[in-house]
Write a protein that holds these residues in place. Structure first.
Motif, PDB file in Angstrom:
ATOM      1  N   UNK A  40       0.944  -1.287  -0.052  1.00  0.00           N
ATOM      2  CA  UNK A  40      -0.006  -0.171   0.032  1.00  0.00           C
ATOM      3  C   UNK A  40       0.880   1.178   0.039  1.00  0.00           C
ATOM      4  N   UNK A  41       1.936   1.286   0.880  1.00  0.00           N
ATOM      5  CA  UNK A  41       2.919   2.458   0.987  1.00  0.00           C
ATOM      6  C   UNK A  41       3.514   2.623  -0.405  1.00  0.00           C
ATOM      7  N   UNK A  42       3.813   1.656  -0.926  1.00  0.00           N
ATOM      8  CA  UNK A  42       4.486   1.838  -2.473  1.00  0.00           C
ATOM      9  C   UNK A  42       3.831   2.470  -3.484  1.00  0.00           C
ATOM     10  N   UNK A  43       2.312   1.886  -3.421  1.00  0.00           N
ATOM     11  CA  UNK A  43       1.356   2.222  -4.371  1.00  0.00           C
ATOM     12  C   UNK A  43       1.107   3.901  -4.179  1.00  0.00           C
ATOM     13  N   UNK A  44       0.765   4.314  -2.903  1.00  0.00           N
ATOM     14  CA  UNK A  44       0.595   5.502  -2.654  1.00  0.00           C
ATOM     15  C   UNK A  44       1.797   6.646  -3.204  1.00  0.00           C
ATOM     16  N   UNK A  45       3.002   5.943  -2.978  1.00  0.00           N
ATOM     17  CA  UNK A  45       4.075   6.735  -3.338  1.00  0.00           C
ATOM     18  C   UNK A  45       4.167   6.771  -4.871  1.00  0.00           C
ATOM     19  N   UNK A  46       4.269   5.819  -5.580  1.00  0.00           N
ATOM     20  CA  UNK A  46       4.574   5.569  -6.946  1.00  0.00           C
ATOM     21  C   UNK A  46       3.622   5.162  -7.853  1.00  0.00           C
ATOM     22  N   UNK A  47       2.557   4.752  -7.623  1.00  0.00           N
ATOM     23  CA  UNK A  47       1.210   4.646  -8.510  1.00  0.00           C
ATOM     24  C   UNK A  47       0.908   5.862  -9.105  1.00  0.00           C
ATOM     25  N   UNK A  48       1.462   6.038 -10.423  1.00  0.00           N
ATOM     26  CA  UNK A  48       1.171   7.253 -11.192  1.00  0.00           C
ATOM     27  C   UNK A  48      -0.386   7.742 -11.280  1.00  0.00           C
ATOM     28  N   UNK A  49      -1.315   6.624 -11.230  1.00  0.00           N
ATOM     29  CA  UNK A  49      -2.723   6.885 -11.108  1.00  0.00           C
ATOM     30  C   UNK A  49      -3.125   7.732  -9.762  1.00  0.00           C
ATOM     31  N   UNK A  50      -2.465   7.602  -8.840  1.00  0.00           N
ATOM     32  CA  UNK A  50      -2.759   7.999  -7.512  1.00  0.00           C
ATOM     33  C   UNK A  50      -2.107   9.276  -7.273  1.00  0.00           C
ATOM     34  N   UNK A  51      -1.371   9.757  -7.953  1.00  0.00           N
ATOM     35  CA  UNK A  51      -0.796  11.175  -7.631  1.00  0.00           C
ATOM     36  C   UNK A  51      -1.862  12.249  -8.300  1.00  0.00           C
ATOM     37  N   UNK A  52      -2.975  12.169  -7.832  1.00  0.00           N
ATOM     38  CA  UNK A  52      -3.938  13.101  -8.260  1.00  0.00           C
ATOM     39  C   UNK A  52      -4.440  14.068  -6.840  1.00  0.00           C
ATOM     40  N   UNK A  53      -4.711  15.017  -7.210  1.00  0.00           N
ATOM     41  CA  UNK A  53      -5.116  15.914  -6.176  1.00  0.00           C
ATOM     42  C   UNK A  53      -6.493  16.070  -5.760  1.00  0.00           C
ATOM     43  N   UNK A  54      -7.330  15.422  -6.576  1.00  0.00           N
ATOM     44  CA  UNK A  54      -9.026  15.427  -6.269  1.00  0.00           C
ATOM     45  C   UNK A  54      -9.712  14.338  -6.975  1.00  0.00           C
TER      46      UNK A  54
END
Ligand SMILES: [Fe+2]
Length: 345
Positions: free
Chosen positions: A181-195
């Motif tokens: 979960x920590x890796x995906x939070x940090x590095x999953x490009x789809x999750x780097x959104x602000x809203x």
């Protein structure tokens, strides 16, 4: 614990075989039809008893192994309550537990990739189906997918798990097998959104082509129910009204094959005995409770379950064991409720 991650290279699907011990009960998540022989070989080699085959959602890219595994092992087929698959043995809802001997997975509803997508949580890992992939997320542009719901499922539920939680998805096309979960939070490009709106815009502009297998897989995966008609043709089926007319008769034994959680959730038929489906064999073999009941007082033995799948398999097994009065309620408690018949808790 026994844990095996199995790969189908044609569809890029990961299936997972889980059991608490050698010789114990096992479940399989997201099995692929073409790999069923391989799974069953492994089940034999590890001395396991496959009791549940589970799909995280209705797949569009491969044909599910659920029906074939049920036909070959008499295991229970399991999906979420929203699924459009015609008949599965057991339907789960958010907050339920998915259990086999020694294991209990928390069931969470995580719609968005499809409207029937579920994830399954263990203390150290989560099976995310196609909701959360490694450095990606499942597409949301067909099968009632919805990027807004998926955002909520991922940010509101999955990413709330501890960062160290291992992430096991239903697919990977790059060769990655596990993340956290920590890796995906940090590095999953789809999750780097602000809203949520930014996520929706991202997902709505992927412009993906449909999966090659979609036109074949989706219809096939919606028709996985066993033919309860075969049991009916042999004269071993009752409809709900017929069964309701037998309640309280001394020469009739109603047998509930469901799990305790299903009985608590939906209620049970008055006067019925609880014989969970996994204990059927020990009850129908010589000396078993149902075999003895049949031998001494010869009652009509009426099995029922949630949708008629487990009970249809139970009728066949009981008849094979010489219990010639065995029959079942076609369509199970689902049909019983639709007929307006009462349930007790
Ligand atoms: Fe999918």
């Amino acid at each position: 614990m026994i844990f095996r991650q199995l790969y189908d290279s044609v569809s890029g699907t990961y299936s997972y075989l889980l059991a608490s011990r050698r010789g114990g009960e096992a479940l399989i998540l997201d099995p692929v039809l073409e790999k069923v022989d391989r799974y069953l070989q492994l089940v034999r080699e590890l001395d396991l008893k496959l009791v549940k085959a589970v799909d995280t959602h209705l797949h569009a890219d491969h044909i599910t192994g659920l029906g074939a595994l049920r036909d070959r092992t008499h295991c229970i087929t399991v999906m979420g309550e929203q699924t459009k698959a015609d008949v599965v043995s057991m339907r789960l809802a958010d907050g339920d537990k998915l259990t086999v001997e020694g294991l209990a997975l928390d069931v969470i509803y995580t719609p968005g990739h499809t409207d029937d997508s579920y994830s399954f949580i263990m203390p150290d890992r989560v099976f995310t189906g196609d909701t959360l992939l490694i450095r990606g997320t499942g597409r949301t542009d067909f099968q009632n997918g919805d990027p807004r719901q998926q955002y909520e499922s991922i940010f509101g539920r999955l990413l709330k798990l501890p960062d160290s939680t291992l992430v096991y998805p239903a697919h990977d096309y790059k060769g990655d097998t596990v993340s956290t979960i920590g890796e995906e939070k940090a590095y999953n490009p789809r999750l780097q959104v602000k809203s949520v709106d930014e996520y929706v815009t991202l997902m709505n502009n992927l412009n993906l082509s449909n999966p090659k297998m979609m036109d074949v897989a989706v219809p096939a995966n919606m028709k996985i129910g066993m033919a309860q008609e075969t049991i009916a043709k042999r004269g071993w089926a009752l409809d709900a009204k017929q069964a309701a007319g037998m309640i309280g008769r001394a020469d009739v034994a109603l047998i509930d094959l469901r799990e305790s959680s299903e009985r608590e959730h939906h209620g049970a038929i008055r006067t019925s005995l609880h014989v969970p489906y996994p204990t059927l064999q020990e009850n129908i073999r010589t000396g078993g409770m149902l075999a003895e009941m049949f031998r001494t007082s010869h009652p009509k033995i009426v099995f029922y379950c949630a949708f008629g799948e487990r009970s249809a398999m139970a009728v066949q097994a009981a008849q094979d064991a010489g219990i010639t009065t065995a029959c079942h309620i076609q369509g199970g408690i689902d049909a019983w409720k639709k007929a307006g018949e009462p349930l007790t808790r």
